[in-house]
Write an enzyme that holds these catalytic residues in place. Sequence first.
Site, short mmCIF file in Angstrom:
data_model
loop_
_atom_site.label_atom_id
_atom_site.label_comp_id
_atom_site.label_asym_id
_atom_site.label_seq_id
_atom_site.Cartn_x
_atom_site.Cartn_y
_atom_site.Cartn_z
N GLU A 54 0.88 -1.17 0.00
CA GLU A 54 0.00 0.00 0.00
C GLU A 54 0.91 1.22 0.00
O GLU A 54 1.84 1.31 0.81
CB GLU A 54 -0.87 -0.01 1.25
CG GLU A 54 -1.83 1.17 1.35
CD GLU A 54 -2.63 1.14 2.63
OE1 GLU A 54 -3.82 1.43 2.58
OE2 GLU A 54 -2.04 0.82 3.69
N GLU B 287 -8.74 11.66 2.53
CA GLU B 287 -9.11 10.85 3.68
C GLU B 287 -9.30 11.75 4.90
O GLU B 287 -8.61 12.75 5.05
CB GLU B 287 -8.02 9.83 4.01
CG GLU B 287 -7.69 8.88 2.88
CD GLU B 287 -6.65 7.86 3.29
OE1 GLU B 287 -6.67 7.43 4.46
OE2 GLU B 287 -5.82 7.50 2.44
#
Length: 310
Positions: free
Chosen positions: A119, A210
């Site tokens: 990631e 986010e």
Amino acid sequence: MISLSSVAIALTTVVGALALPSDQSVNLAARQAITSSQTGTNNGYYYSFWTNGAGSVSYSNGAAGQFSVNWANQGGGDFTCGKGWNPGKAQDISFSGTFTPNGNAYLSIYGWTTGPLVEYYILENFGSYNPGNGMTHVGTLTSDGSDYDIYKHTQVNQPSIVGTSTFDQYWSIRKNKRSSGTVTTANHFSAWASHGMNLGSHNYQILSVEGYQSSGSASMTVSAGSSSSGGSGSGSGSGSGSGSGSGSQTTTAGSSTGTGTGSGSGSGSGGSGGNCAAQWGQCGGQGWNGPTCCSSGTCKASNQWYSQCL
């Protein structure tokens, strides 16, 4: 995708949040508010939206690569959203808009690879918390007008695109924060590789917003530039020898020389050094349409999707 609570003390549950949405592939012709987790395509772009259901968050897809989000998640809310591509690749990514967080939030180029499962974040802007405080610093990189700090962090038994797994996160965190600009992703991928942080085959890649236990708003537009490469130049040269020897050549970006050796007859010629990738640049991979030679170093394959000049 990562929950902002993930890294270190302040980040405890983390990542993979974007992996959690059910595999709904929704083609949206018109702009509409989205309040439940989903992935899909919109106006030629892949998008992903995930929320843990706490707090209030509303995401909307706009024309082409545009999207917007408003949130008020002080009561434990956590979300991640954005637009981009599936699969991603080493490419120049341009973005612009407004990012106005109040509390803990990120604006980043975000993606996943498999084989190895990784990631990654290229963090361009953030709110009240710098996630690098809880990770291992491995180096620095200068790219696109700023220094970036490079970090590595291991997630243990956390959500991912292949289910609950243990995997590494790679981070580049920009020192001069911004909400508009162009990210040369190949520079980051190459810098990570130089520290032994290798990527696998690309899964999705998005411009991500986010927010964790915070509030704010963002309206962003993302678009792709050319596949990232570097280095150009041209040169010519020739060499000859007498006897039964052989010729040799050396070519660099912008110039080349040729020499012939031996006691017989032989010749060598230097060719063009133009349009070759610079050291650390991409030089191959499935679907790659850029340069396949290196102005410095040797083109080596990391996987079927990505080769670079090392």
